[in-house]
Design an enzyme around this catalytic site. Structure first.
Site, PDB file in Angstrom:
ATOM      1  N   TYR A 105     -12.287  -1.850  -3.610  1.00 41.92           N
ATOM      2  CA  TYR A 105     -12.791  -2.013  -2.243  1.00 41.92           C
ATOM      3  C   TYR A 105     -14.319  -1.908  -2.177  1.00 41.92           C
ATOM      4  CZ  TYR A 105      -8.208  -2.164   0.027  1.00 41.92           C
ATOM      5  OH  TYR A 105      -6.963  -2.549   0.473  1.00 41.92           O
TER       6      TYR A 105
ATOM      7  N   ASN B 192      -1.611   0.009   6.922  1.00 43.35           N
ATOM      8  CA  ASN B 192      -1.160  -1.303   7.396  1.00 43.35           C
ATOM      9  C   ASN B 192      -0.299  -2.040   6.364  1.00 43.35           C
ATOM     10  OD1 ASN B 192      -3.213  -2.009   5.664  1.00 43.35           O
ATOM     11  ND2 ASN B 192      -4.292  -3.343   7.101  1.00 43.35           N
TER      12      ASN B 192
ATOM     13  N   HIS C 115      -1.981  -5.494   1.574  1.00 43.14           N
ATOM     14  CA  HIS C 115      -3.305  -6.101   1.413  1.00 43.14           C
ATOM     15  C   HIS C 115      -3.094  -7.498   0.844  1.00 43.14           C
ATOM     16  CE1 HIS C 115      -7.419  -6.899   0.116  1.00 43.14           C
ATOM     17  NE2 HIS C 115      -6.864  -7.368  -0.991  1.00 43.14           N
TER      18      HIS C 115
ATOM     19  N   PHE D 227     -15.370   3.353   7.215  1.00 38.18           N
ATOM     20  CA  PHE D 227     -14.001   3.721   6.844  1.00 38.18           C
ATOM     21  C   PHE D 227     -13.777   3.757   5.333  1.00 38.18           C
ATOM     22  CE2 PHE D 227     -14.046  -0.880   7.823  1.00 38.18           C
ATOM     23  CZ  PHE D 227     -13.583  -1.412   6.625  1.00 38.18           C
TER      24      PHE D 227
ATOM     25  N   THR E 143      -5.284  -7.539  10.413  1.00 32.93           N
ATOM     26  CA  THR E 143      -5.504  -6.227   9.788  1.00 32.93           C
ATOM     27  C   THR E 143      -5.031  -5.092  10.691  1.00 32.93           C
ATOM     28  OG1 THR E 143      -7.452  -7.164   8.721  1.00 32.93           O
ATOM     29  CG2 THR E 143      -7.273  -4.766   8.716  1.00 32.93           C
TER      30      THR E 143
ATOM     31  N   LYS F  95       0.833  -1.205   0.000  1.00 33.50           N
ATOM     32  CA  LYS F  95       0.000   0.000   0.000  1.00 33.50           C
ATOM     33  C   LYS F  95       0.875   1.266   0.000  1.00 33.50           C
ATOM     34  CE  LYS F  95      -3.870  -2.236   2.369  1.00 33.50           C
ATOM     35  NZ  LYS F  95      -4.831  -2.089   3.488  1.00 33.50           N
TER      36      LYS F  95
ATOM     37  N   GLU G  27      -9.306 -10.595  -7.602  1.00 28.01           N
ATOM     38  CA  GLU G  27      -8.336  -9.515  -7.348  1.00 28.01           C
ATOM     39  C   GLU G  27      -7.129  -9.631  -8.281  1.00 28.01           C
ATOM     40  OE1 GLU G  27      -9.459  -8.445  -2.735  1.00 28.01           O
ATOM     41  OE2 GLU G  27      -7.537  -9.428  -3.122  1.00 28.01           O
TER      42      GLU G  27
ATOM     43  N   ARG H 129       2.622  -6.662   9.480  1.00 25.44           N
ATOM     44  CA  ARG H 129       1.865  -5.561  10.084  1.00 25.44           C
ATOM     45  C   ARG H 129       2.315  -5.272  11.511  1.00 25.44           C
ATOM     46  NH1 ARG H 129      -3.606  -7.734   7.298  1.00 25.44           N
ATOM     47  NH2 ARG H 129      -3.720  -6.319   5.519  1.00 25.44           N
TER      48      ARG H 129
HETATM   49  P1  CMP Z   1      -7.299  -4.615   3.725  1.00 25.18           P
HETATM   50  O1  CMP Z   1      -6.878  -5.983   4.031  1.00 25.18           O
HETATM   51  O2  CMP Z   1      -6.687  -3.924   2.571  1.00 25.18           O
HETATM   52  O3  CMP Z   1      -8.900  -4.580   3.524  1.00 25.18           O
HETATM   53  C1  CMP Z   1      -9.683  -3.437   3.819  1.00 25.18           C
HETATM   54  C2  CMP Z   1      -8.919  -2.361   4.494  1.00 25.18           C
HETATM   55  O4  CMP Z   1      -9.676  -1.377   5.174  1.00 25.18           O
HETATM   56  C3  CMP Z   1      -8.081  -2.983   5.597  1.00 25.18           C
HETATM   57  O5  CMP Z   1      -7.017  -3.720   5.028  1.00 25.18           O
HETATM   58  C4  CMP Z   1      -7.671  -1.762   6.414  1.00 25.18           C
HETATM   59  O6  CMP Z   1      -6.464  -1.175   5.974  1.00 25.18           O
HETATM   60  C5  CMP Z   1      -8.806  -0.764   6.111  1.00 25.18           C
HETATM   61  N1  CMP Z   1      -9.523  -0.402   7.323  1.00 25.18           N
HETATM   62  C6  CMP Z   1      -9.578   0.844   7.839  1.00 25.18           C
HETATM   63  N2  CMP Z   1     -10.323   0.843   8.956  1.00 25.18           N
HETATM   64  C7  CMP Z   1     -10.736  -0.424   9.171  1.00 25.18           C
HETATM   65  C8  CMP Z   1     -11.541  -1.062  10.163  1.00 25.18           C
HETATM   66  N3  CMP Z   1     -12.064  -0.370  11.192  1.00 25.18           N
HETATM   67  N4  CMP Z   1     -11.747  -2.394  10.058  1.00 25.18           N
HETATM   68  C9  CMP Z   1     -11.227  -3.102   9.015  1.00 25.18           C
HETATM   69  N5  CMP Z   1     -10.471  -2.535   8.035  1.00 25.18           N
HETATM   70  C10 CMP Z   1     -10.223  -1.216   8.109  1.00 25.18           C
END
Ligand code: CMP
Length: 143
Positions: free
Chosen positions: A51, A114, A117, A59, A93, A11, A128, A104
């Protein structure tokens, strides 16, 4: 052998912090092979589409804005149980909940920033991978 492919993204925060090599090192050390790779700047429409599953979540807007804040590096990883293996290497996550030694836990600043992905299942992985790569972009390493 259950050879799988999964989609991985470094990311914008990972690219900005010069962590591409560190993340690739962890993938390779774990036995995952990088079979396709590209750096790109996502457009707003691309980030929204990628997404879309989260579009009702609070979010979502911040996530889209963050994902277009700088370039990302997308790769296809191939290997035994690659989907689950990749998720183990990434960690939870939320970096505060991620196991020690995961990407992470070691490198991420927050649940949003983070670093990486990864696809969460076989169907997601197929979709994807197709989002970022044509079949002809992928160079199989394990047969
Ligand atoms: P990712 O695995 O890319 O999938 C969705 C992304 O939303 C997740 O990683 C996080 O970086 C982001 N995100 C931000 N806030 C939240 C949250 N409260 N819960 C889950 N994902 C979140």
């Amino acid at each position: 052998m259950n050879i799988e492919r999964t989609l991985s993204i470094i990311k914008p925060d990972g690219v900005e912090k010069n962590l591409i090599g560190e993340v690739y090192r962890r993938f390779e050390q774990a036995g995952l092979r990088i079979v396709a790779s590209r750096m790109l700047q996502l457009s707003q429409a691309q980030a929204e589409a990628f997404y879309a599953v989260h579009r009702e979540r609070p979010f979502y807007r911040d996530l889209v804005n963050y994902m277009i804040s700088g370039p990302v590096v997308a790769q296809v990883l191939e290997g035994e149980n690659a989907i689950e293996r990749h998720r183990e290497i990434m960690g939870a996550t939320d970096p505060k909940k991620a196991a020690k030694g995961t990407i992470r836990a070691d490198l991420a600043a927050s649940i949003e920033e983070n670093v990486v992905h990864g696809s969460d299942g076989a169907e997601t992985a197929r979709n994807e991978i197709a989002f970022f790569f044509a079949q002809s972009d992928i160079c199989p390493r394990l047969r």
